[in-house]
Motif scaffolding. Structure first.
Motif, PDB file in Angstrom:
ATOM      1  N   VAL A 180       0.877  -1.173   0.000  1.00  0.00           N
ATOM      2  CA  VAL A 180       0.000   0.000   0.000  1.00  0.00           C
ATOM      3  C   VAL A 180       0.911   1.218   0.000  1.00  0.00           C
ATOM      4  O   VAL A 180       1.563   1.516   1.002  1.00  0.00           O
ATOM      5  CB  VAL A 180      -0.936   0.019   1.219  1.00  0.00           C
ATOM      6  N   GLN A 197      -0.964  -0.926 -10.907  1.00  0.00           N
ATOM      7  CA  GLN A 197      -2.359  -1.093 -10.531  1.00  0.00           C
ATOM      8  C   GLN A 197      -2.750  -2.558 -10.381  1.00  0.00           C
ATOM      9  O   GLN A 197      -3.758  -2.877  -9.743  1.00  0.00           O
ATOM     10  CB  GLN A 197      -3.277  -0.413 -11.564  1.00  0.00           C
ATOM     11  N   VAL A 201      -1.452  -0.971  -4.214  1.00  0.00           N
ATOM     12  CA  VAL A 201      -2.536  -0.033  -3.935  1.00  0.00           C
ATOM     13  C   VAL A 201      -1.925   1.331  -3.669  1.00  0.00           C
ATOM     14  O   VAL A 201      -1.000   1.450  -2.858  1.00  0.00           O
ATOM     15  CB  VAL A 201      -3.362  -0.473  -2.709  1.00  0.00           C
ATOM     16  N   VAL A 203      -2.644   5.111  -2.257  1.00  0.00           N
ATOM     17  CA  VAL A 203      -3.562   5.943  -1.474  1.00  0.00           C
ATOM     18  C   VAL A 203      -2.941   7.330  -1.347  1.00  0.00           C
ATOM     19  O   VAL A 203      -1.781   7.454  -0.923  1.00  0.00           O
ATOM     20  CB  VAL A 203      -3.819   5.349  -0.073  1.00  0.00           C
ATOM     21  N   ALA A 207      -6.257  11.351   1.507  1.00  0.00           N
ATOM     22  CA  ALA A 207      -7.300  10.343   1.705  1.00  0.00           C
ATOM     23  C   ALA A 207      -6.910   9.303   2.748  1.00  0.00           C
ATOM     24  O   ALA A 207      -7.506   8.217   2.793  1.00  0.00           O
ATOM     25  CB  ALA A 207      -7.615   9.662   0.373  1.00  0.00           C
ATOM     26  N   ARG A 210      -9.455   7.399   4.787  1.00  0.00           N
ATOM     27  CA  ARG A 210     -10.284   6.417   4.105  1.00  0.00           C
ATOM     28  C   ARG A 210      -9.567   5.073   3.914  1.00  0.00           C
ATOM     29  O   ARG A 210     -10.088   4.185   3.241  1.00  0.00           O
ATOM     30  CB  ARG A 210     -10.706   6.948   2.736  1.00  0.00           C
ATOM     31  N   LEU A 211      -8.402   4.910   4.502  1.00  0.00           N
ATOM     32  CA  LEU A 211      -7.615   3.706   4.281  1.00  0.00           C
ATOM     33  C   LEU A 211      -8.388   2.418   4.581  1.00  0.00           C
ATOM     34  O   LEU A 211      -8.391   1.495   3.744  1.00  0.00           O
ATOM     35  CB  LEU A 211      -6.325   3.764   5.113  1.00  0.00           C
ATOM     36  N   GLU A 213     -11.543   1.885   4.458  1.00  0.00           N
ATOM     37  CA  GLU A 213     -12.580   1.778   3.427  1.00  0.00           C
ATOM     38  C   GLU A 213     -11.988   1.281   2.108  1.00  0.00           C
ATOM     39  O   GLU A 213     -12.578   0.434   1.421  1.00  0.00           O
ATOM     40  CB  GLU A 213     -13.238   3.148   3.235  1.00  0.00           C
ATOM     41  N   VAL A 214     -10.809   1.802   1.757  1.00  0.00           N
ATOM     42  CA  VAL A 214     -10.150   1.388   0.511  1.00  0.00           C
ATOM     43  C   VAL A 214      -9.796  -0.095   0.558  1.00  0.00           C
ATOM     44  O   VAL A 214     -10.048  -0.849  -0.395  1.00  0.00           O
ATOM     45  CB  VAL A 214      -8.884   2.236   0.272  1.00  0.00           C
ATOM     46  N   ALA A 217     -12.870  -2.401   0.432  1.00  0.00           N
ATOM     47  CA  ALA A 217     -13.430  -2.511  -0.918  1.00  0.00           C
ATOM     48  C   ALA A 217     -12.673  -3.551  -1.737  1.00  0.00           C
ATOM     49  O   ALA A 217     -13.268  -4.318  -2.512  1.00  0.00           O
ATOM     50  CB  ALA A 217     -13.388  -1.155  -1.613  1.00  0.00           C
ATOM     51  N   ILE A 218     -11.361  -3.600  -1.567  1.00  0.00           N
ATOM     52  CA  ILE A 218     -10.557  -4.601  -2.283  1.00  0.00           C
ATOM     53  C   ILE A 218     -10.846  -5.996  -1.753  1.00  0.00           C
ATOM     54  O   ILE A 218     -11.038  -6.949  -2.519  1.00  0.00           O
ATOM     55  CB  ILE A 218      -9.058  -4.263  -2.146  1.00  0.00           C
TER      56      ILE A 218
END
Length: 280
Positions: A180, A197, A201, A203, A207, A210-211, A213-214, A217-218
């Motif tokens: 990350v 990509q 990841v 970030v 943001a 929001r870590l 949340e990111v 989502a993955i």
């Protein structure tokens, strides 16, 4: 470094792109990536430390060492390597069922606002107690003996900016951990030719909150983590120089070839064979 030499393609470990902001501060210059003579070079001659499109960020040689924990890239004697390969841990085999969602261990320096551009301090204050996260301030603990092993125990590993270029991106990949990356305005090694990509990841610093949340989502996208882990087990070769499977030189040559075409060459990674195709 003279201006005439600076016009050549520079191979560097530190892909800082916002030199004007971070090399001309009145605070501790060393913490903003230009380091000693390069800092003076910038201030005296307005020459940047790294020029995107001209220079190339290469993988560090740090981490190319004897490491009996990392599942990839053993650098031990031939006899020991054969024994490990045959009896214990065949090359390329890793445990994909992880103990931690996210791992980081390193210096934080709460009393130094210039260090890491505030990234590490913010992460520790927000998420040091977050479920599934293992974030260790090694400055507080005076070192951390499980450092290497915990890379292999984690699904994601932070490659957060510190005082400049670092080795955590490479260590994460060599231990089968999805990196990350949190390093605004910093180009990663061979980022111009490798498909980040697909195995990492990114970030943005703004943001950070929001870590979780990111990452959630993955994790909740069917098959995505497994696909990225498989890609990690392939791509690590392009970040090491000494291993028999090392392909960092291939990535370097591809980057230089791309520059010769003015950026027209678009490399393609064949994940089924781990081959980087670098032809026009």
């Amino acid at each position: 470094m003279s201006a005439s030499i600076r016009n050549s393609v520079i191979l560097t470990h530190w892909g800082l792109t916002d030199n004007e902001v971070r090399c001309d501060l009145s605070t501790d210059i060393r913490m903003y990536g230009c380091w000693g003579r390069n800092a003076r070079l910038w201030k005296d001659n307005h020459l940047p430390c790294f020029v995107p499109g001209k220079d190339t960020v290469v993988a560090s040689t740090a981490g190319d060492y004897d490491n009996s924990v990392a599942p990839f890239g053993y650098q031990v004697s031939l006899l020991v390597c054969i024994l490990i390969y045959t009896l214990f841990l065949p090359r390329g085999k890793v445990t994909w069922d992880k103990q931690y969602t996210l791992f980081f261990a390193g210096g934080v320096r709460y009393d130094d606002v210039s260090y890491s551009h505030g990234v590490r301090q913010t992460l520790m204050m927000l998420f040091s107690q977050h479920p599934g996260f293992k974030l260790i301030d090694t400055g507080e603990r005076g070192g951390y003996t499980q450092y290497m092993a915990d890379f292999g125990r984690s699904t994601f590993c932070l490659a957060a900016t510190g005082a400049g270029w670092g080795v955590r991106l490479k260590l994460a990949l060599m231990h089968g951990c999805i990196p990350v990356i949190i390093a605004d305005n910093v180009q990663m090694p061979f980022e111009d030719v490798l498909p980040y990509q697909d195995f990492a990841v990114h970030v943005r610093e703004h943001a950070l909150y929001r870590l979780p949340e990111v990452l959630d989502a993955i994790l909740s996208t069917e098959g995505l983590v497994k696909r990225m882990q498989i890609n990690v087990s392939c791509i690590w070769r392009y970040f090491t120089w000494r291993d028999p499977q090392a392909r960092a030189i291939d990535a370097l040559i591809c980057s230089l070839r791309r520059k010769m075409t003015g950026g027209r060459l678009i490399p393609v990674m064949d994940w089924s064979t781990c081959n980087l195709h670098c032809d026009e």
